[in-house]
Design an enzyme around this catalytic site. Structure first.
Site, PDB file in Angstrom:
ATOM      1  N   LYS A 347       0.806  -1.227   0.000  1.00  0.00           N
ATOM      2  CA  LYS A 347       0.000   0.000   0.000  1.00  0.00           C
ATOM      3  C   LYS A 347       0.839   1.276   0.000  1.00  0.00           C
ATOM      4  O   LYS A 347       0.424   2.285  -0.561  1.00  0.00           O
ATOM      5  CB  LYS A 347      -0.951  -0.014   1.196  1.00  0.00           C
ATOM      6  CG  LYS A 347      -2.031  -1.076   1.065  1.00  0.00           C
ATOM      7  CD  LYS A 347      -2.962  -1.110   2.257  1.00  0.00           C
ATOM      8  CE  LYS A 347      -3.997  -2.207   2.048  1.00  0.00           C
ATOM      9  NZ  LYS A 347      -4.989  -2.270   3.110  1.00  0.00           N
ATOM     10  N   GLY A 423       2.179   0.305   8.924  1.00  0.00           N
ATOM     11  CA  GLY A 423       2.242   0.097   7.472  1.00  0.00           C
ATOM     12  C   GLY A 423       1.073   0.803   6.797  1.00  0.00           C
ATOM     13  O   GLY A 423       0.475   1.733   7.362  1.00  0.00           O
ATOM     14  N   GLY A 424       0.729   0.347   5.603  1.00  0.00           N
ATOM     15  CA  GLY A 424      -0.309   1.010   4.807  1.00  0.00           C
ATOM     16  C   GLY A 424      -1.629   1.116   5.537  1.00  0.00           C
ATOM     17  O   GLY A 424      -2.236   2.188   5.600  1.00  0.00           O
TER      18      GLY A 424
HETATM   19  O1  LIG Z   1      -7.049  -4.048   3.171  1.00  0.00           O
HETATM   20  C1  LIG Z   1      -7.718  -4.338   2.198  1.00  0.00           C
HETATM   21  C2  LIG Z   1      -8.191  -5.688   1.985  1.00  0.00           C
HETATM   22  C3  LIG Z   1      -7.677  -6.226   0.672  1.00  0.00           C
HETATM   23  O2  LIG Z   1      -6.291  -6.346   0.731  1.00  0.00           O
HETATM   24  C4  LIG Z   1      -8.254  -7.647   0.444  1.00  0.00           C
HETATM   25  O3  LIG Z   1      -7.909  -8.504   1.251  1.00  0.00           O
HETATM   26  O4  LIG Z   1      -9.035  -7.876  -0.459  1.00  0.00           O
HETATM   27  C5  LIG Z   1      -8.058  -5.274  -0.437  1.00  0.00           C
HETATM   28  C6  LIG Z   1      -7.508  -3.892  -0.184  1.00  0.00           C
HETATM   29  O5  LIG Z   1      -7.944  -2.992  -1.168  1.00  0.00           O
HETATM   30  C7  LIG Z   1      -7.991  -3.371   1.135  1.00  0.00           C
HETATM   31  O6  LIG Z   1      -7.416  -2.129   1.408  1.00  0.00           O
END
Ligand SMILES: O=C1C[C@@](O)(C(=O)O)C[C@@H](O)[C@@H]1O
Length: 655
Positions: A347, A423-424
């Site tokens: 991220k 983190g992100g």
């Molecule tokens: O944190 C998440 C969950 C995710 O990583 C998933 O598991 O599908 C998808 C990402 O866009 C979102 O920010």
């Protein structure tokens, strides 16, 4: 929105490989494959114990409920020529698909340093016997009326000539080449395809074992180059995208495993039919995906694919196991690749690959959503995690729900807010909490990283180790933004159990399982708990709006609309009836502000089942609306109720 794919039916067939050890089981499984939606089965003779060609083939072909592909493959070694020779086996017999020829003439890279040298069992042959007998069995299968017989390139020319001269029946010949290694260059693939077509094959099949997801672009190229129907894909997690997108690029077969018989690296038949709807994919289908590593835990495909379909958007959302972001974005630069979710651990790193970054994502320093701007193909980064997580926590802290946009009196104002993981996801949560007036304390195993985030949110930084002894203030909030506790390591917990009772609310960004050990322990200690499922759904709605252009690239926060229709799926928090009944049921509480919530509701049942790994008997659905400016049409509401009734879901409507 893109053109509707609903009415479209491409020519790709869904194929179930059968690897049973007995003919009786093969016959049973052929029936089950049909019931599960397969269009064709691939019968692996090399898996049958004490195979008796005459009698067994007759049984299989006589009882086939679907067209059948007969495969009789020899053992595959790991692509290391020394391993092959050391095995002492007879070289030409060793590798199906003319691998030896391919290795010699196209000088493939050795595969000893690859992530995964071993070909999955379903793609590797098991036969180690006499070559003459093997080819006899394949001839016999053709003579007995097998719809397709699969020959390796090495033996194909001779056998095809012979079979075609006989003009016995309409059975077709697949000529296959199993490249026991990474996908070769386009030039080498062109040569390989030319030599396979020259055998007179009706269909050609090329299988590689990808080192990197960018190899799939060469697979798609191969499919586009073939003059005869072709099957081409790569196995393993990095290759999954080639299997799911094969109908888009004109592939003839998509492989899927049967329920209860899952094959590593293969989607299930059910997911191909129900989630990805591969029969609706065409060359115009826009590709969306989750860029992450790992990626298989994600429920994104379960949520986005049905939602895209219900919105009549010609798109598919697939897992993308990415090792190298730069390579990935360089290779997949065409308008076909329309948008991405970005997951762990990319991220923050992905920000540098975006041409433009939305101000909110910029302030967070992390992007979880990217769209390719249709006009100029530029990649625009957004962050929907921030609002997704914070609104989930805010909603749990107060009875009164959001009415319009940003709340001025967030229940987070002035609260001590502990974020574990800088983190992100941690950055998005911390920036969101700060924007609501919370006081941040950031814990991370990397103290410098914690300090960097703490500076951005005027908070304090601490080392992760000190969390075990940390005494929070009254009313404090704890948010886990690390992958600790995520499936399969579900016993792990980021904070000390004995401190959990000190928090007023505990939130976990992990959503598989729905109730992590952290949440269970926090619940037992008396804290309010908020599952990562809440955040997951909310961030996904923000993404969906961006993917489908509901918001486009506007100056409005990408979550603005989403904030206007928060959707929560919790257990029973608005139920006013009988407690025993409540405990027996699951509750979906949906604030229905526009069609999107409705669409999500339609997929919610399946989604919930999948998260919990169970099938609840009953659902209680509460549909409520606080804001009617976007009320769905009467038809849409009627449709919702029909669907609810179809599933026999008790439902109440309140405003
Ligand atoms: O944190 C998440 C969950 C995710 O990583 C998933 O598991 O599908 C998808 C990402 O866009 C979102 O920010």
């Amino acid at each position: 929105m893109g053109s509707a794919a609903g009415a479209f039916k491409n020519s790709a067939m869904v194929c179930a490989p059968l690897m049973d050890q007995s003919v009786e089981q093969m016959v049973i499984d052929m029936q089950s494959a049909k019931a599960q939606g397969a269009d064709v089965v691939e019968v692996r003779l090399d898996c049958i114990d004490k195979f008796q060609p005459g009698q067994d083939l007759e049984t299989i072909i006589r009882n086939k409920p679907l067209p059948v592909i007969i495969v009789y493959s020899t053992v595959v070694y790991n692509g290391d020529p020394n391993a092959r020779l050391a095995s002492g086996a007879d070289t030409p017999v060793l590798v199906p698909g003319g691998l030896v020829t391919a290795l010699d003439s196209f000088t493939f890279e050795p595969t000893h340093d690859r992530h995964n040298c071993t070909r999955p069992k379903w793609e590797g042959g098991q036969y180690e016997g006499d070559e003459h007998q093997r080819l006899e069995a394949l001839r016999l299968a053709h003579d007995l009326g097998a719809d397709y017989v699969d020959f390796e390139l090495k033996v194909a020319s001779e056998l095809i000539g012979e079979l075609k001269n006989k003009h016995r029946n309409g059975g077709k010949v697949i000529v296959s080449s199993y490249l026991n290694g990474a996908t070769p260059s386009k030039e080498k693939l062109r040569h390989l395809v030319a030599s396979m077509q020259a055998t007179g094959a009706d269909i050609i099949k090329v299988v590689s074992n990808a080192d990197d997801i960018t190899e799939m672009e060469r697979i798609f190229y191969l499919l586009s180059q073939c003059e005869v129907p072709a099957v081409a894909y790569s196995v393993g997690e990095r290759g999954l995208m080639s299997q799911l997108l094969c109908p888009k690029f004109g592939g003839a077969l998509v492989y899927g495993s049967m329920e209860g018989n899952s094959i590593p690296g293969l989607p299930t038949l059910d997911s191909l039919k129900e989630v990805y709807k591969v029969d609706c994919i065409n060359s115009d289908t826009k590709v969306f995906g989750l860029v992450s590593k790992p990626v298989s835990h994600s429920k994104g495909p379960m949520l986005h694919n049905p939602t895209l379909r219900h919105a009549n958007f010609n798109g598919i959302y697939v897992p993308m196991f990415v090792d190298d972001l730069k390579k990935f974005f360089d290779v997949y630069a065409s308008p076909d690749f329309a948008g991405y979710s970005v997951g762990f651990p990319y991220k923050e790193a992905v920000v540098q690959f975006c041409d433009e970054v939305h101000p909110l994502a910029k302030s967070i320093g992390a992007v979880n959503t990217i769209i390719r701007r249709p006009g100029d193909g530029k990649l625009i980064g957004y962050n929907t995690d921030c609002e997704g997580s914070i609104t989930a926590i805010e909603d749990a802290l107060r009875d009164q729900k959001y009415v319009n946009g940003r709340s001025l009196n967030s229940p987070l104002a002035g609260k001590q807010f502990v974020v574990v993981g800088a983190g992100g996801a941690g950055r998005a949560i911390a920036v969101g909490a700060r924007s609501r007036g919370a006081r941040l304390i950031i814990f991370d195993i990397d103290l410098e990283r914690a300090k960097c985030l703490a500076r951005a949110v005027s908070g304090e930084a601490r080392h992760f180790e000190s969390l075990a002894h940390f005494q929070p203030e009254n009313g404090a909030i704890l948010a886990n933004a690390t992958p600790i506790g995520m499936h399969p390591s579900t016993e792990r917990i980021p904070a000390a159990e004995e401190t959990l009772g000190n928090y007023h609310l505990v939130f976990d960004a992990v959503y598989t399982p729905r109730k992590t050990r952290l949440l269970k322990d926090a619940d037992a200690a008396g804290a309010i708990t908020v599952s990562g499922v809440e955040m997951f759904l909310r961030q996904a709605i923000g993404q969906f709006n961006l993917f489908t252009g509901t918001e486009g690239i506007s100056s409005i926060s990408p979550c603005y609309h989403f904030r206007n229709h928060p959707l929560s799926i919790r257990e029973g928090d608005q139920y006013e009836g009988d407690e025993t009944k409540r405990q027996e049921s699951n509750y979906i509480d949906v604030e229905l502000e526009n069609l999107l919530a409705l669409i999500v509701l339609q997929v919610a049942q399946k989604f919930n089942d999948s998260i919990d790994g169970k099938k609840p008997d009953k659902f209680k659905v509460i549909v409520s609306s606080h804001n009617f400016h976007n009320t769905p049409s009467v038809e849409a509401i009627a449709d919702l109720f029909t669907r609810i009734q179809d599933r026999q879901l008790p439902c109440s409507w309140s405003t």
